[in-house]
Design a protein around this motif. Structure first.
Motif, PDB file in Angstrom:
ATOM      1  N   GLY A 133       0.801  -1.095  -0.051  1.00 16.77           N
ATOM      2  CA  GLY A 133       0.032  -0.010   0.062  1.00 16.77           C
ATOM      3  C   GLY A 133       0.877   1.259   0.062  1.00 16.77           C
ATOM      4  O   GLY A 133       2.179   1.205   0.187  1.00 16.77           O
ATOM      5  N   THR A 134       0.096   2.249  -0.064  1.00 14.51           N
ATOM      6  CA  THR A 134       0.967   3.616  -0.006  1.00 14.51           C
ATOM      7  C   THR A 134       0.021   4.953   0.402  1.00 14.51           C
ATOM      8  O   THR A 134      -1.208   4.726   0.421  1.00 14.51           O
ATOM      9  N   PHE A 135       0.758   5.717   1.215  1.00 14.35           N
ATOM     10  CA  PHE A 135      -0.084   7.071   1.569  1.00 14.35           C
ATOM     11  C   PHE A 135       1.065   8.125   1.560  1.00 14.35           C
ATOM     12  O   PHE A 135       2.325   8.024   1.407  1.00 14.35           O
ATOM     13  N   ARG A 136       0.382   9.271   1.607  1.00 16.34           N
ATOM     14  CA  ARG A 136       1.304  10.600   1.841  1.00 16.34           C
ATOM     15  C   ARG A 136       1.115  10.956   3.175  1.00 16.34           C
ATOM     16  O   ARG A 136       0.100  10.970   3.593  1.00 16.34           O
ATOM     17  N   THR A 137       2.252  11.221   3.876  1.00 18.01           N
ATOM     18  CA  THR A 137       2.132  12.030   5.383  1.00 18.01           C
ATOM     19  C   THR A 137       1.737  13.314   4.935  1.00 18.01           C
ATOM     20  O   THR A 137       2.185  13.926   3.910  1.00 18.01           O
ATOM     21  N   THR A 138       1.392  14.088   5.970  1.00 18.81           N
ATOM     22  CA  THR A 138       1.031  15.307   6.030  1.00 18.81           C
ATOM     23  C   THR A 138       2.215  16.406   5.893  1.00 18.81           C
ATOM     24  O   THR A 138       3.174  16.177   6.349  1.00 18.81           O
ATOM     25  N   SER A 139       1.983  17.017   5.013  1.00 16.15           N
ATOM     26  CA  SER A 139       3.061  18.148   4.603  1.00 16.15           C
ATOM     27  C   SER A 139       3.064  19.302   5.769  1.00 16.15           C
ATOM     28  O   SER A 139       1.923  19.911   5.857  1.00 16.15           O
ATOM     29  N   VAL A 140       4.217  19.689   6.143  1.00 17.03           N
ATOM     30  CA  VAL A 140       4.353  20.854   7.140  1.00 17.03           C
ATOM     31  C   VAL A 140       4.625  22.109   6.233  1.00 17.03           C
ATOM     32  O   VAL A 140       4.724  23.298   6.840  1.00 17.03           O
ATOM     33  N   VAL A 141       4.577  22.004   4.971  1.00 11.47           N
ATOM     34  CA  VAL A 141       4.928  23.141   4.025  1.00 11.47           C
ATOM     35  C   VAL A 141       3.718  23.572   3.395  1.00 11.47           C
ATOM     36  O   VAL A 141       2.838  22.849   2.609  1.00 11.47           O
ATOM     37  N   ARG A 142       3.239  24.989   3.900  1.00 15.90           N
ATOM     38  CA  ARG A 142       1.898  25.423   3.334  1.00 15.90           C
ATOM     39  C   ARG A 142       1.805  25.224   1.741  1.00 15.90           C
ATOM     40  O   ARG A 142       0.530  24.778   1.465  1.00 15.90           O
ATOM     41  N   ARG A 143       2.738  25.640   0.929  1.00 16.30           N
ATOM     42  CA  ARG A 143       2.698  25.712  -0.300  1.00 16.30           C
ATOM     43  C   ARG A 143       2.115  24.335  -0.933  1.00 16.30           C
ATOM     44  O   ARG A 143       1.591  24.200  -2.022  1.00 16.30           O
ATOM     45  N   TYR A 490     -27.866   9.352  -8.016  1.00 18.58           N
ATOM     46  CA  TYR A 490     -27.574   9.661  -6.950  1.00 18.58           C
ATOM     47  C   TYR A 490     -26.985   9.403  -5.792  1.00 18.58           C
ATOM     48  O   TYR A 490     -27.237   8.971  -4.525  1.00 18.58           O
ATOM     49  N   GLN A 491     -25.626   8.766  -6.382  1.00 19.40           N
ATOM     50  CA  GLN A 491     -24.515   8.425  -5.227  1.00 19.40           C
ATOM     51  C   GLN A 491     -23.534   9.474  -5.441  1.00 19.40           C
ATOM     52  O   GLN A 491     -23.167  10.136  -6.385  1.00 19.40           O
ATOM     53  N   PHE A 492     -22.945  10.162  -4.228  1.00 18.17           N
ATOM     54  CA  PHE A 492     -22.317  11.526  -4.213  1.00 18.17           C
ATOM     55  C   PHE A 492     -21.220  11.244  -3.404  1.00 18.17           C
ATOM     56  O   PHE A 492     -20.907  10.599  -2.301  1.00 18.17           O
ATOM     57  N   PHE A 493     -20.037  11.970  -3.754  1.00 11.72           N
ATOM     58  CA  PHE A 493     -19.044  12.250  -2.789  1.00 11.72           C
ATOM     59  C   PHE A 493     -18.570  13.796  -2.813  1.00 11.72           C
ATOM     60  O   PHE A 493     -18.741  14.435  -3.880  1.00 11.72           O
ATOM     61  N   GLY A 494     -17.744  14.369  -1.722  1.00  9.94           N
ATOM     62  CA  GLY A 494     -17.454  15.649  -1.953  1.00  9.94           C
ATOM     63  C   GLY A 494     -15.888  15.624  -1.961  1.00  9.94           C
ATOM     64  O   GLY A 494     -15.203  14.939  -1.501  1.00  9.94           O
ATOM     65  N   GLU A 495     -15.272  16.813  -2.335  1.00 13.06           N
ATOM     66  CA  GLU A 495     -13.891  17.111  -2.697  1.00 13.06           C
ATOM     67  C   GLU A 495     -13.642  18.610  -1.908  1.00 13.06           C
ATOM     68  O   GLU A 495     -14.232  19.582  -2.266  1.00 13.06           O
ATOM     69  N   VAL A 496     -12.658  18.665  -1.196  1.00 10.48           N
ATOM     70  CA  VAL A 496     -12.032  19.801  -0.758  1.00 10.48           C
ATOM     71  C   VAL A 496     -10.760  20.024  -1.037  1.00 10.48           C
ATOM     72  O   VAL A 496      -9.761  19.146  -0.829  1.00 10.48           O
ATOM     73  N   ASP A 497     -10.361  21.370  -1.871  1.00  7.21           N
ATOM     74  CA  ASP A 497      -8.862  21.479  -2.294  1.00  7.21           C
ATOM     75  C   ASP A 497      -8.684  22.867  -1.584  1.00  7.21           C
ATOM     76  O   ASP A 497      -9.395  23.931  -1.888  1.00  7.21           O
ATOM     77  N   ILE A 498      -7.438  22.722  -1.186  1.00  6.61           N
ATOM     78  CA  ILE A 498      -7.130  23.951  -0.299  1.00  6.61           C
ATOM     79  C   ILE A 498      -5.842  24.534  -0.826  1.00  6.61           C
ATOM     80  O   ILE A 498      -4.730  23.585  -0.908  1.00  6.61           O
ATOM     81  N   ASP A 499      -5.753  25.594  -1.541  1.00  6.62           N
ATOM     82  CA  ASP A 499      -4.691  26.078  -2.249  1.00  6.62           C
ATOM     83  C   ASP A 499      -3.360  26.381  -1.276  1.00  6.62           C
ATOM     84  O   ASP A 499      -3.698  27.253  -0.361  1.00  6.62           O
ATOM     85  N   GLY A 500      -2.225  25.999  -1.467  1.00  5.88           N
ATOM     86  CA  GLY A 500      -1.238  26.352  -0.650  1.00  5.88           C
ATOM     87  C   GLY A 500      -0.791  27.708  -0.732  1.00  5.88           C
ATOM     88  O   GLY A 500      -0.086  28.349   0.319  1.00  5.88           O
ATOM     89  N   ASP A 501      -0.915  28.368  -1.802  1.00  5.44           N
ATOM     90  CA  ASP A 501      -0.580  29.744  -2.132  1.00  5.44           C
ATOM     91  C   ASP A 501      -1.584  30.792  -1.456  1.00  5.44           C
ATOM     92  O   ASP A 501      -1.121  31.562  -0.535  1.00  5.44           O
ATOM     93  N   SER A 502      -2.748  30.514  -1.870  1.00  9.24           N
ATOM     94  CA  SER A 502      -3.672  31.763  -1.546  1.00  9.24           C
ATOM     95  C   SER A 502      -4.345  31.202  -0.359  1.00  9.24           C
ATOM     96  O   SER A 502      -5.059  32.060   0.385  1.00  9.24           O
ATOM     97  N   GLY A 503      -4.553  30.090   0.065  1.00 11.34           N
ATOM     98  CA  GLY A 503      -5.354  29.663   1.230  1.00 11.34           C
ATOM     99  C   GLY A 503      -6.756  29.400   0.821  1.00 11.34           C
ATOM    100  O   GLY A 503      -7.627  28.998   1.655  1.00 11.34           O
ATOM    101  N   GLU A 504      -7.001  29.565  -0.415  1.00 11.96           N
ATOM    102  CA  GLU A 504      -8.540  29.472  -0.612  1.00 11.96           C
ATOM    103  C   GLU A 504      -8.923  27.701  -0.442  1.00 11.96           C
ATOM    104  O   GLU A 504      -8.106  27.030  -0.926  1.00 11.96           O
ATOM    105  N   MET A 505     -10.021  27.758  -0.159  1.00  9.97           N
ATOM    106  CA  MET A 505     -10.626  26.378   0.014  1.00  9.97           C
ATOM    107  C   MET A 505     -11.740  26.347  -1.081  1.00  9.97           C
ATOM    108  O   MET A 505     -12.619  27.039  -1.194  1.00  9.97           O
ATOM    109  N   THR A 506     -11.444  25.392  -2.218  1.00 13.77           N
ATOM    110  CA  THR A 506     -12.465  25.021  -3.042  1.00 13.77           C
ATOM    111  C   THR A 506     -13.223  23.752  -2.498  1.00 13.77           C
ATOM    112  O   THR A 506     -12.585  22.667  -2.486  1.00 13.77           O
TER     113      THR A 506
END
Length: 529
Positions: A133-143, A490-506
């Motif tokens: 298996g594989t996973f990414r550890t959380t980045s401590v770098v905002r960008r 009618y089967q759904f999922f959501g996505e959250v994308d946080i930009d490292g430069d602007s901090g915007e959450m999409t």
């Protein structure tokens, strides 16, 4: 943000797909109860999964087909050159041959490749084939930014794994988005929903299910709760996803029984049950959940022993995982003028306020297994009771609303910014904006609540809104009839994308195939958006 470069990740996924092909079960398993061949060596037929990953740690889970010693090796590459070895627990009948190993001291923001080896406890030289298996550890770098998905409600209302449509295909659509993690917002099993071999569809067609003995009735024994978790792991798509994407898991009601609360008894009118105590059923369900789900606070030896927790995902995001089942009061008409226990219990409420105040993350996602302003009835025993927070009275807070009002007031007066509520439960997808100028209770700052799901369950019409906190439904997709099968959409999922430069959450609400239905961009540090 959606087009951010991800060096090496695509090749990682290709490698993971190839490796996970080894996890595929024989076609005959998709037609009957599992009957794995027992060779002379331990085998991990149920795949692997990771959970509660942070910047420098994570949990790895596996299930053996017999007693075995769990060993995990990690590496920075798929070739596993110079691997680091972790000695895990002995897997035996006491945990249904499941186990988790905590990996510590991992490098932040890196792709971690892992493989699980199962060794014969009497002869360590006799081991089964490793499962990777594989996973990414959380980045401590905002960008670097953060991308994750959320949804819930799997195999509900009798709609299970259908080999004719490729099983739980939604998991492959989610994997293609390459998320850092998946937030499973509850109803990970339906212990109260037996699955039959076939179910009739409105157009005259037939929905065909994989069936197992444990899913042929409601779950009452520990073995039956365990069997509910194993059922979902029969699906190839889910096992592939688990091997590639770590999970943050929480529970809701169907891990035990629909709309349950502590101290409740199964009514005599429900002849499916011989065990009437919901406290007994919930204890068995929680044990099975802890055995089959890599949750840091529930693993053996964990000090907390509870579901609610906060997962810190770097400078951009903290995820506050709530438990709205274990500490709630009884479902009622929700018209109390004093209600200190509410839906969270006083201890969990104080924990949440304390951790929100401590958070320095740009965004604070409150992972709520139930919605705040949507009315979720509990019509049992002829009473007009409610299962969630709202009770349909648009006036001043009453019942469980009092506790939410206290929390919202705290967030405002402590000037905590960036709170966003994510939930599922109601089997449709929607976006609600809460605004004090529309509300009967106005001592709070505006916020958003996004709903997504189900993953593979019946879809239901839109829940009514309660005006106490001033919600406006900005987007909705729901059927007009109840229990629409996955064949009907009618089967759904959501996505959250946080930009490292602007901090915007999409935030994007997506259909089963990944089609985007709705998009909302939120600005960091602002109120009233």
């Amino acid at each position: 943000m959606s087009d951010r470069p991800l060096p090496g990740r695509r090749s990682v996924l290709r490698g993971s797909l190839a490796a996970s092909a080894a996890l595929a079960l024989p076609a005959t398993v998709l037609r009957a109860a599992p009957a794995f061949a027992r060779s002379g060596r331990p085998s991990a037929d149920w795949g692997v999964q990771a959970g509660d990953v942070t910047a420098n740690s994570g949990l790895v889970w596996v299930r053996s087909d017999r007693p075995a010693r769990m060993i995990v090796e990690t590496s920075a590459t798929e070739s596993f050159r110079n691997p680091r070895r972790w000695h895990g627990p002995l897997l035996d009948a006491g945990t249904d041959y499941t186990g988790t190993t905590r990996l510590r001291g991992l490098p932040p923001g890196e792709q971690i490749h892992y493989r699980v080896l199962l060794a014969d406890p009497d002869d360590p030289r006799r081991g089964g084939e490793p499962v990777t298996g594989t996973f990414r550890t959380t980045s401590v770098v905002r960008r670097d930014g953060v991308r994750f998905l959320w949804s819930g409600d799997l195999a509900g209302q009798g709609w299970g794994i259908n080999p004719d449509v490729g099983g739980y295909r939604i998991y492959d659509a989610m994997a293609r988005l390459d998320p850092d993690f998946f937030l499973h917002s509850g109803d990970s099993i339906y212990a109260d929903s037996p699955i039959s071999a076939t179910a009739a569809l409105p157009d005259g067609g037939v929905w065909r299910n994989v069936t197992t003995e444990e899913k042929s009735k409601v779950a009452e024994t520990l073995a039956e709760f365990r069997g509910n978790f194993r059922y979902n792991l029969l699906d190839d798509n889910l096992r592939r996803f688990n091997a590639r994407v770590p999970t943050i898991a929480q529970w809701d009601d169907h891990e035990v029984r629909n709309n349950w609360y502590p101290g409740e008894s199964v009514p005599a009118s429900d002849a499916r049950y011989t065990e009437r105590s919901l406290d007994v059923l919930a204890a068995r369900a929680l044990r099975a959940f802890s055995e089959y789900t890599p949750v840091s606070t529930l693993r053996p030896g964990a000090a907390e022993g509870r579901m609610y927790r906060v997962l810190r995902q770097g400078p951009l995001l903290d995820v506050f995982v709530l438990d709205m089942r274990t500490y709630r009061n009884a479902n009622s008409a929700g018209d109390q003028t004093v209600d200190p226990q509410g839906i969270l219990g006083q201890e969990q409420l104080e924990w949440l306020k304390r951790e929100l105040a401590r958070s320095r993350a740009v965004w604070k996602v409150i992972a709520s297994d139930m919605p705040i302003g949507l009315v979720v009835p509990d019509g049992g025993e002829g009473r007009r009771n409610f299962d969630a927070v709202a009770q349909g009275d648009p006036g001043a807070p009453l019942g469980r609303e009092l506790q939410i009002a206290e929390l919202l007031r705290f967030v405002k007066h402590r000037r905590i910014t960036g709170t966003v509520w994510l939930t599922t439960d109601v089997h449709h997808t929607s976006a609600q904006h809460y605004q004090p100028s529309r509300a009967a209770f106005a001592d709070f700052e505006p916020f958003w609540e996004f709903v997504s799901g189900p993953l593979n369950a019946g879809a239901f019409p839109a829940a009514a809104l309660d005006g106490t906190f001033g919600p406006e439904r900005v987007f909705l997709k729901a059927p007009t009839t109840s229990n629409v099968s996955p064949a009907g959409g009618y089967q759904f999922f959501g996505e959250v994308d946080i930009d490292g430069d602007s901090g915007e959450m999409t935030v994007r609400l997506r259909e089963r195939d990944g089609t985007v239905l709705f998009t909302k961009v939120l600005q960091p540090g602002l109120v009233g958006q």
